[in-house]
Design an enzyme around this catalytic site. Sequence first.
Site, PDB file in Angstrom:
ATOM      1  N   GLU A 156      32.110  41.538  11.603  1.00 20.69           N
ATOM      2  CA  GLU A 156      32.808  41.925  12.781  1.00 20.69           C
ATOM      3  C   GLU A 156      32.046  41.765  14.132  1.00 20.69           C
ATOM      4  O   GLU A 156      31.627  42.804  14.759  1.00 20.69           O
ATOM      5  CB  GLU A 156      33.230  43.298  12.489  1.00 20.69           C
ATOM      6  N   GLU A 349      36.677  43.773   3.776  1.00 22.68           N
ATOM      7  CA  GLU A 349      36.714  45.355   3.829  1.00 22.68           C
ATOM      8  C   GLU A 349      38.080  45.829   3.834  1.00 22.68           C
ATOM      9  O   GLU A 349      38.960  45.051   4.698  1.00 22.68           O
ATOM     10  CB  GLU A 349      36.051  45.696   5.091  1.00 22.68           C
TER      11      GLU A 349
HETATM   12  C1  FCB Z   1      34.244  48.503   9.992  1.00 15.41           C
HETATM   13  C2  FCB Z   1      33.046  48.344   9.653  1.00 15.41           C
HETATM   14  C3  FCB Z   1      32.326  49.210   8.639  1.00 15.41           C
HETATM   15  C4  FCB Z   1      32.649  50.558   8.284  1.00 15.41           C
HETATM   16  C5  FCB Z   1      34.297  50.362   8.485  1.00 15.41           C
HETATM   17  C6  FCB Z   1      35.047  51.714   8.355  1.00 15.41           C
HETATM   18  O1  FCB Z   1      34.567  48.195  11.282  1.00 15.41           O
HETATM   19  O2  FCB Z   1      32.481  46.884   9.457  1.00 15.41           O
HETATM   20  O3  FCB Z   1      30.844  49.099   8.608  1.00 15.41           O
HETATM   21  O4  FCB Z   1      32.224  51.432   9.554  1.00 15.41           O
HETATM   22  O5  FCB Z   1      34.770  49.879   9.691  1.00 15.41           O
END
Ligand code: FCB
Length: 436
Positions: A156, A349
């Site tokens: 990110e 994620e």
């Molecule tokens: C994302 C991050 C991860 C975690 C999630 C909830 O933005 O990459 O590390 O904090 O959010």
Amino acid sequence: MAVDPLPSFPPGFLWGASTSAHQIEGAAHLRGQSVWDVFEARPGAIRDGSTAAVACDSFHRHREDVALLAGLGVNAYRFSVSWPRAGSPGGLEYYERLVDDLLAAGVRPVPTLFHWELPAGLDWLERDTAARFADHVERVAARLGDRVSTWITLNEPAEHTILGHALGVHAPGRTLMFDALPAAHHQLLAHGLAVRALRAAGATDVGIAASHSPTWPLSAREEDVAAAEFYDVLMNRTFSDPLLLGRYPDGLAELMPGDVDADLETVSERLDFYGVNYYAPSLVGAPTGENSAYGTLDVPAGIPFSLHEIEGRPKTHFGWPVVPEGLTETLTGLRGRYGDRLPPVVITENGCSYPGLDDQDRIAFLDSHLRALHRAIEEGVDVRGWFVWSLLDNYEWNEGYEQRFGLVHVDFDSPERTRTPKASYAWLRDVLRAQP
Ligand code: FCB
């Protein structure tokens, strides 16, 4: 609890769980300092005043984590290699042990090479940091490349730029607003150099983990649509356009430092997969001049949009709306915009924060998002994997330990950091058992 069984995902699908080094490892005294250690020491920076010095203590307890992964039945684990740890005595040996134990358990290691823990003293506003990152990547690949085939360069860069350098709610805590853009360019350059370094070391499966939030205009009014478009460019396309098209959205290249055209060739090195982190859409309108809330994040006045609550949806403990179809929309939108330039996608994620061990709300969240993911596959998007965020409750950055994203509960008050699988762990294990 959902009653219909989940549809079958394609053969060879990667089913994984994600974590990151700073959020779980602890053992801060056995590695160099990162910008996060410095930031955590600032009064008021972290909501509960905590630090990640011990976190889940995974540095000492990684075998428990590997056993939990094996019990869950995932075939992949996304973790990150802490840059300051990799540069400290014994650091690379730790990742070797982790990788060896994962392989012995039949779990594919998927390391991320930068998940926000920049060594203290380095600065993404400096171009040289990109070259330093490539050196870090080379060292890690030289040590692990015989056992690791799948790599993620950065996590990110959008959040790291915006939260860390523009708004100052994450490390390094800068409030540069639009002057933060060079930090984005240097991370993208670092990514491209890393792809080259990994391929030179023999890697065959290289990607990035990019956050994507489908952006919905508050209304059809021209000013709301324009504000939403602006937000979409800033959060999504400032990063995905250079990566996948080799150019910045209109008007941005002029704001970036260096020989941007030459750099973009590096930035847009072909990827084997494109990692997408998905949490929720954003509802965006014309600026109201007031602070607006996205979960617990306050957006300062003076920026050219405002964020609004998406109403009529359940909310996670973080206050984020639960919108599974936003995942389908993200993926079909990426395919629509980038066409053949979009490599196969992996969801790197996806998850939610809720308290409690009997986490039926997390089960409902994951169930609905897996169905939404399947819909994107039915609509022709080439999706190769899904990683839940997260295996463990962990250090949620400026939120400290208040937001629990894990399938496994961690007792942060116990010296052993006792791990207890939640209801969602058993649920996902059963889902995976039922997959072909
Ligand atoms: C994302 C991050 C991860 C975690 C999630 C909830 O933005 O990459 O590390 O904090 O959010």
